[in-house]
Write an enzyme that holds these catalytic residues in place. Structure first.
Site, PDB file in Angstrom:
ATOM      1  CG  LEU A 113      45.728  45.378  44.486  1.00 19.26           C
ATOM      2  CD1 LEU A 113      45.277  46.447  43.536  1.00 19.26           C
ATOM      3  CD2 LEU A 113      47.168  45.573  44.881  1.00 19.26           C
ATOM      4  CG  ASP A 164      37.309  35.175  41.436  1.00 16.69           C
ATOM      5  OD1 ASP A 164      36.351  34.523  41.893  1.00 16.69           O
ATOM      6  OD2 ASP A 164      38.082  35.839  42.147  1.00 16.69           O
TER       7      ASP A 164
HETATM    8  N1  LIG Z   1      45.902  47.333  39.303  1.00 19.44           N
HETATM    9  C1  LIG Z   1      46.681  46.256  39.364  1.00 19.44           C
HETATM   10  N2  LIG Z   1      47.883  46.208  38.773  1.00 19.44           N
HETATM   11  C2  LIG Z   1      48.659  45.101  38.837  1.00 19.44           C
HETATM   12  N3  LIG Z   1      48.329  43.982  39.523  1.00 19.44           N
HETATM   13  C3  LIG Z   1      47.139  43.972  40.129  1.00 19.44           C
HETATM   14  C4  LIG Z   1      46.257  45.084  40.095  1.00 19.44           C
HETATM   15  N4  LIG Z   1      45.148  44.768  40.784  1.00 19.44           N
HETATM   16  C5  LIG Z   1      45.353  43.519  41.265  1.00 19.44           C
HETATM   17  N5  LIG Z   1      46.527  43.013  40.868  1.00 19.44           N
HETATM   18  C6  LIG Z   1      47.099  41.732  41.253  1.00 19.44           C
HETATM   19  O1  LIG Z   1      46.101  40.950  41.927  1.00 19.44           O
HETATM   20  C7  LIG Z   1      46.502  40.675  43.286  1.00 19.44           C
HETATM   21  C8  LIG Z   1      45.290  40.588  44.200  1.00 19.44           C
HETATM   22  O2  LIG Z   1      44.565  39.403  43.868  1.00 19.44           O
HETATM   23  P1  LIG Z   1      43.836  38.482  44.938  1.00 19.44           P
HETATM   24  O3  LIG Z   1      44.734  38.262  46.118  1.00 19.44           O
HETATM   25  O4  LIG Z   1      43.324  37.289  44.217  1.00 19.44           O
HETATM   26  O5  LIG Z   1      42.628  39.369  45.440  1.00 19.44           O
HETATM   27  P2  LIG Z   1      41.362  39.897  44.648  1.00 19.44           P
HETATM   28  O6  LIG Z   1      41.310  39.148  43.386  1.00 19.44           O
HETATM   29  O7  LIG Z   1      40.225  39.589  45.574  1.00 19.44           O
HETATM   30  O8  LIG Z   1      41.514  41.363  44.483  1.00 19.44           O
HETATM   31  C9  LIG Z   1      47.449  41.808  43.612  1.00 19.44           C
HETATM   32  O9  LIG Z   1      48.349  41.451  44.658  1.00 19.44           O
HETATM   33  C10 LIG Z   1      48.191  41.987  42.288  1.00 19.44           C
HETATM   34  O10 LIG Z   1      49.166  40.993  42.108  1.00 19.44           O
HETATM   35  C1  LIG Z   2      38.383  31.770  47.664  1.00 16.37           C
HETATM   36  C2  LIG Z   2      38.008  31.732  46.183  1.00 16.37           C
HETATM   37  O1  LIG Z   2      36.863  30.873  46.038  1.00 16.37           O
HETATM   38  C3  LIG Z   2      37.606  33.118  45.671  1.00 16.37           C
HETATM   39  C4  LIG Z   2      38.694  34.161  45.764  1.00 16.37           C
HETATM   40  O2  LIG Z   2      38.192  35.421  45.329  1.00 16.37           O
HETATM   41  P1  LIG Z   2      39.094  36.746  45.433  1.00 16.37           P
HETATM   42  O3  LIG Z   2      40.360  36.499  44.678  1.00 16.37           O
HETATM   43  O4  LIG Z   2      39.350  36.960  46.890  1.00 16.37           O
HETATM   44  O5  LIG Z   2      38.262  37.820  44.816  1.00 16.37           O
HETATM   45  C5  LIG Z   2      39.167  31.139  45.402  1.00 16.37           C
HETATM   46  C6  LIG Z   2      38.823  30.765  43.969  1.00 16.37           C
HETATM   47  O6  LIG Z   2      37.662  30.440  43.684  1.00 16.37           O
HETATM   48  O7  LIG Z   2      39.737  30.772  43.140  1.00 16.37           O
HETATM   49 MG   LIG Z   3      41.674  37.062  43.095  1.00 15.46          MG
END
Ligand SMILES: Nc1ncnc2c1ncn2[C@@H]1O[C@H](COP(=O)(O)OP(=O)(O)O)[C@@H](O)[C@H]1O
Ligand SMILES: C[C@@](O)(CCOP(=O)(O)O)CC(=O)O
Ligand SMILES: [Mg+2]
Length: 338
Positions: A113, A164
């Site tokens: 996450l 993404d």
């Molecule tokens: N397994 C899951 N169940 C529910 N929500 C999730 C889960 N995995 C991720 N999320 C949501 O996505 C968020 C993380 O997203 P973000 O900050 O964009 O990071 P990334 O996309 O890089 O993992 C978590 O805080 C949560 O809200």
């Molecule tokens: C920083 C950014 O370019 C990528 C974010 O990726 P992630 O949610 O950290 O996997 C933001 C975006 O493109 O929405």
């Molecule tokens: Mg994200």
């Protein structure tokens, strides 16, 4: 009961700059989030998210975001965790013209996450796909990707690119520039991921880059330079044989661009000591190149290495909690149970 699963991704290059209209090339990896959607008789949404860092929890709430779930964890944590699932349910209701549709939702994910591997996008893409299919209104992939982007855009306060969500929907490698999103042919790149066990706050990190860019012309130039190196990377990929094992010259050239990209991201203030340590461990081990992936601040790096040396070196690097090889996920979101 409908189950869909969507992959996470690494950025070969271009994160952050993509928010300001520069191109980016993310690639989907074989780590997936699976979302189960079961329509209900009432308008309630019940969410089971066992993999969340708050030890997993189950919540139930009625339609609309004003009614917060009644659970025994601090409200900001629940809101942060619920935001993406909420937004996915809202998009599905809107797409199916069923504003009062209720669901039992279960999320199971092996994507860490907030670590830069696109867990949020995978949850949103799989969530909208499962919920619309459960309502008998499946979306074509372009519309699914667009709605998933809208959901991320809302949750992240208007700070999101289509990279993404488009990548998670389509699978493989893609290139995104503003609203122009296309799958691209890519050779089978040997990605190795290092994970520091932590996370970064995407919204905060994007806001930090935005502020730097507004304050200093050299920061705006740095963002443009990221765009330039992405364009160069795209030319390299376009000349390569799709689907083949990449030759060492191509890997070296891509790796050099990844190293450069990491330096520019560090200049923009989104790296971290743990990320720098993993990047250097990978380079010392002989990786062709290494960079942080995603928003940064903590989380993951991605390196290119066809040998086991980088994975082994990372597993002995202080601050690296997990190292693994990430296979390219050629298939994007898919139906597990219709
Ligand atoms: N397994 C899951 N169940 C529910 N929500 C999730 C889960 N995995 C991720 N999320 C949501 O996505 C968020 C993380 O997203 P973000 O900050 O964009 O990071 P990334 O996309 O890089 O993992 C978590 O805080 C949560 O809200
Ligand atoms: C920083 C950014 O370019 C990528 C974010 O990726 P992630 O949610 O950290 O996997 C933001 C975006 O493109 O929405
Ligand atoms: Mg994200």
């Amino acid at each position: 009961m409908t189950v869909c699963e969507a992959p996470g991704k690494v950025y070969l290059f271009g994160e952050h700059a993509v928010v300001y209209g520069e191109p980016a090339v993310p690639a989907a990896i074989e780590r997936r989030a699976a979302v189960t959607a079961e329509p209900r008789e009432d308008d309630h949404v019940r969410v089971e998210a066992e993999d969340l860092s708050l030890d997993g929890f189950t919540v139930e709430y009625s339609g609309g975001t004003s009614d917060r779930p009644d659970v025994d964890v601090p409200t900001p944590l629940v809101e942060a965790a619920m935001g993406y699932v909420d937004a996915a349910v809202e998009q599905a209701r809107d797409a199916a013209d069923a504003p009062d549709a209720g669901f039992d939702i279960t999320v199971e994910s092996d994507i860490p996450l907030g670590a830069g591997l696109g867990s949020s996008a995978a949850v949103v893409v799989a969530g909208i796909d499962a919920a619309t299919r459960a309502l008998g209104e499946p979306l074509d992939r372009r519309e699914l990707a667009e709605r998933a982007y809208q959901a991320e855009f809302e949750v992240q306060d208007g700070q999101a690119s289509r990279a993404d969500t488009f990548c998670s929907t389509m699978g493989g490698a893609v290139r995104v520039e503003g609203d122009d999103c296309e799958p691209i042919d890519a050779p089978n790149l040997p990605f190795v991921v290092g994970f520091d066990g932590g996370a970064g706050d995407t919204g905060e990190l994007v806001a930090g880059v935005r502020a730097l860019r507004a304050e200093h012309e050299f920061a705006a130039d740095t963002v443009e330079s990221v765009g330039d190196l992405v364009r160069e990377g795209e030319r390299l990929l376009a000349d390569a044989d799709p689907g083949s094992e990449p030759d060492p010259e191509l890997l070296a050239a891509l790796g050099e661009l990844m190293d450069f990209n990491h330096g520019l991201l560090a200049a923009l203030g989104v790296s971290a000591r743990s990320l720098d340590a993993m990047v250097w461990a990978a380079r010392d081990a002989g990786a062709h190149g290494a960079k942080l992936t995603g928003a940064g601040g903590g989380g993951c790096i991605v390196a290119l290495d066809e040998s086991d040396a980088t994975e082994t070196a990372l597993s002995f690097t202080q601050g690296c909690e997990e190292a693994f090889r990430a296979e390219l996920a050629t298939e994007g979101v898919r139906v597990v149970e219709p």
